[in-house]
Enzyme design. Structure first.
Site, PDB file in Angstrom:
ATOM      1  N   MET A  93       0.843  -1.200   0.000  1.00 21.02           N
ATOM      2  CA  MET A  93       0.000   0.000   0.000  1.00 21.02           C
ATOM      3  C   MET A  93       0.873   1.243   0.000  1.00 21.02           C
ATOM      4  SD  MET A  93      -2.717  -1.180   2.905  1.00 21.02           S
ATOM      5  CE  MET A  93      -1.501  -2.172   3.778  1.00 21.02           C
ATOM      6  N   GLY A 181       1.351   4.174   4.577  1.00 19.99           N
ATOM      7  CA  GLY A 181       2.214   3.319   3.761  1.00 19.99           C
ATOM      8  C   GLY A 181       2.598   2.022   4.439  1.00 19.99           C
ATOM      9  N   SER A 182       2.280   0.884   3.852  1.00 17.95           N
ATOM     10  CA  SER A 182       2.467  -0.375   4.566  1.00 17.95           C
ATOM     11  C   SER A 182       2.265  -1.562   3.626  1.00 17.95           C
ATOM     12  CB  SER A 182       1.498  -0.442   5.742  1.00 17.95           C
ATOM     13  OG  SER A 182       0.212   0.004   5.351  1.00 17.95           O
ATOM     14  N   ARG A 183       2.072  -2.759   4.232  1.00 20.30           N
ATOM     15  CA  ARG A 183       1.993  -4.000   3.459  1.00 20.30           C
ATOM     16  C   ARG A 183       1.131  -5.002   4.217  1.00 20.30           C
ATOM     17  NH1 ARG A 183       6.893  -6.842   0.621  1.00 20.30           N
ATOM     18  NH2 ARG A 183       6.370  -9.062   0.661  1.00 20.30           N
TER      19      ARG A 183
END
Length: 212
Positions: A93, A181-183
């Site tokens: 993301m 912001g990440s995963r």
């Protein structure tokens, strides 16, 4: 506990309020000529914390995407949270994606584990094992095990998870949030059939990741 899901995520309300107050004050004191950049910042904060409802596919064996973003991995890997070999599908993301996480399947949560860690770029593979993360392991009624892992990124510094072991989840149910912001990694039983490919853009709940 059901995740609260207004159009704008509750997690963003304090940030939106602060950005709005700052923009109004600067506009009042210095005028639009200077304040416009703060109005743009407010618009960015609002769009970041948007959390729209999504259509949910009804296909019985479908595994739904837990987050908006782009597919960065479709591979066989070890699932350390359920101690098994698995099909791993990873969603990255960026700051322009919706950042709520939603359950990929119906089932009961057998485990929730939080791990402190680093804040590497979430798009790289080692973020899966080195970054701050929170894993939930879900057991479906058919006996399949599905693991969904929230992973912090380079900018994201707080993972929020609203569910606990023993609680039920329904597909598409919002269960957490990662700021900025990440995963998300999803581990599925070996033999599951992926329905996405690397580089593909996906949407939480409405995109089918795989079939069990």
């Amino acid at each position: 506990m059901n995740y609260p899901h207004p159009i704008i995520a509750r997690e963003g309300w304090p940030f939106i309020a602060i950005a709005a107050v700052v923009a109004l004050l600067i506009h009042f004191v210095a005028g639009f000529g200077i304040a416009w950049i703060f109005w743009l910042l407010l618009i960015f904060v609002v769009q970041f914390f948007r959390d729209p409802a999504r259509p949910i596919p009804t296909q019985a064996n479908a595994v739904l995407c837990p987050a908006d973003g782009r597919i960065v991995a479709v591979e066989t890997a070890h699932d350390p949270y359920a101690n098994r070999e698995a099909l791993k599908i990873s969603v990255f993301m960026n700051v322009f994606n919706v950042h709520s996480q939603r359950s990929p399947v119906d089932g009961a949560i057998s485990k929730v584990e939080y791990f402190p860690g680093a804040y590497l770029n979430a798009a790289v593979d080692k973020a899966s094992t080195e970054n701050e993360r929170n894993a939930i392991v879900i057991e479906t009624a058919s006996g399949a095990t599905v693991t969904s892992v929230q992973i912090a990124g380079l900018i994201a510094r707080r993972i929020l998870c609203y569910v606990r072991a023993g609680e039920p989840l329904t597909r598409g149910q919002r269960y957490g949030f990662i700021r900025f912001g990440s995963r998300v990694d999803v581990y599925l039983p070996v033999g599951s059939r992926p329905r996405v490919s690397i580089g593909e853009k996906v949407s939480a709940s409405s995109t089918i990741l795989a079939e069990l």
